[in-house]
Enzyme design. Sequence first.
Site, PDB file in Angstrom:
ATOM      1  N   CYS A   1      19.695  47.872  36.652  1.00  7.64           N
ATOM      2  CA  CYS A   1      19.606  46.514  35.986  1.00  7.64           C
ATOM      3  C   CYS A   1      20.336  45.541  36.534  1.00  7.64           C
ATOM      4  O   CYS A   1      20.232  45.131  37.534  1.00  7.64           O
ATOM      5  CB  CYS A   1      19.318  46.656  34.524  1.00  7.64           C
ATOM      6  SG  CYS A   1      18.446  45.453  33.785  1.00  7.64           S
TER       7      CYS A   1
ATOM      8  N   HIS B   1      15.691  50.996  33.434  1.00  6.41           N
ATOM      9  CA  HIS B   1      16.920  51.944  32.758  1.00  6.41           C
ATOM     10  C   HIS B   1      16.823  53.354  32.443  1.00  6.41           C
ATOM     11  O   HIS B   1      16.532  53.857  31.403  1.00  6.41           O
ATOM     12  CB  HIS B   1      17.370  51.179  31.561  1.00  6.41           C
ATOM     13  CG  HIS B   1      17.924  49.834  31.463  1.00  6.41           C
ATOM     14  ND1 HIS B   1      19.198  49.682  31.509  1.00  6.41           N
ATOM     15  CD2 HIS B   1      17.390  48.675  31.372  1.00  6.41           C
ATOM     16  CE1 HIS B   1      19.627  48.400  31.753  1.00  6.41           C
ATOM     17  NE2 HIS B   1      18.293  47.767  31.431  1.00  6.41           N
TER      18      HIS B   1
ATOM     19  N   GLU C   1      19.023  55.633  31.908  1.00  3.89           N
ATOM     20  CA  GLU C   1      20.072  55.862  30.775  1.00  3.89           C
ATOM     21  C   GLU C   1      19.552  55.514  29.510  1.00  3.89           C
ATOM     22  O   GLU C   1      20.222  55.952  28.529  1.00  3.89           O
ATOM     23  CB  GLU C   1      21.429  55.386  31.254  1.00  3.89           C
ATOM     24  CG  GLU C   1      21.555  53.863  30.829  1.00  3.89           C
ATOM     25  CD  GLU C   1      20.795  52.729  31.713  1.00  3.89           C
ATOM     26  OE1 GLU C   1      21.260  51.483  31.411  1.00  3.89           O
ATOM     27  OE2 GLU C   1      19.954  53.058  32.533  1.00  3.89           O
TER      28      GLU C   1
END
Length: 225
Positions: free
Chosen positions: A94, A172, A174
């Site tokens: 990002c 993302h 994560e």
Amino acid sequence: MKIGILQTGHAPDVVLDELGDYDAMFARLIDGHGFDFQTWNVVDDDFPGAVDAADGWLVTGSKHGAYENHPWIPPLEEFIRAVYADGRPMVGVCFGHQIIAQALGGTVVKFPGGWSVGRTDYKIGGESLPLNAWHQDQVVALPDGAQVVGQSDFCENAALLYDNRIWTIQPHPEFPARVIEQLITHRGRGVVPDAQLEAAQQRLPETTANQAIADHMAAFFKRET
């Protein structure tokens, strides 16, 4: 293998209390691959002394824009260029994806087409992979030597490869669904169109390909790609 996490922002308090900061999310994401982690909070002007302080580097997401005037951004860009010249692996996600592109000569803007929020389908490495997105900023001009290796209908330059030394991605991996849910509730209202937030809310139960990206990131750090 030691991975240095360059933390460029902090998770919102509602996320922080439940899931930890961004560095903890990445450590969980690529857990099980034999890595040790050390975090430098570059957003708070905490920088490594040299590129050899870790074997590989990971640049996190942030609420900030790569083009904004913050005192920690120029030294971060300098460090990115030093890592690139050194040749040890670096991954950006990002904001990390964006600041690496900017540091190496690309252009990042607040995209006039709006936001990408929630579960989004990306074409990466010949596969269709659903991943969670939360961004308006985009890389709109590539640095020399950058190769597009992933994109979505909304984001043309969603994953980039630099001479097999740096790999970056806009969404993302994560972020579990719970992070998107909290962002919708606590950051999205009044910023992202309501209809878009509602659509993202409805897709929260659907699975994502976070593990596939985690495995790719781990392999990249180990030079297995």
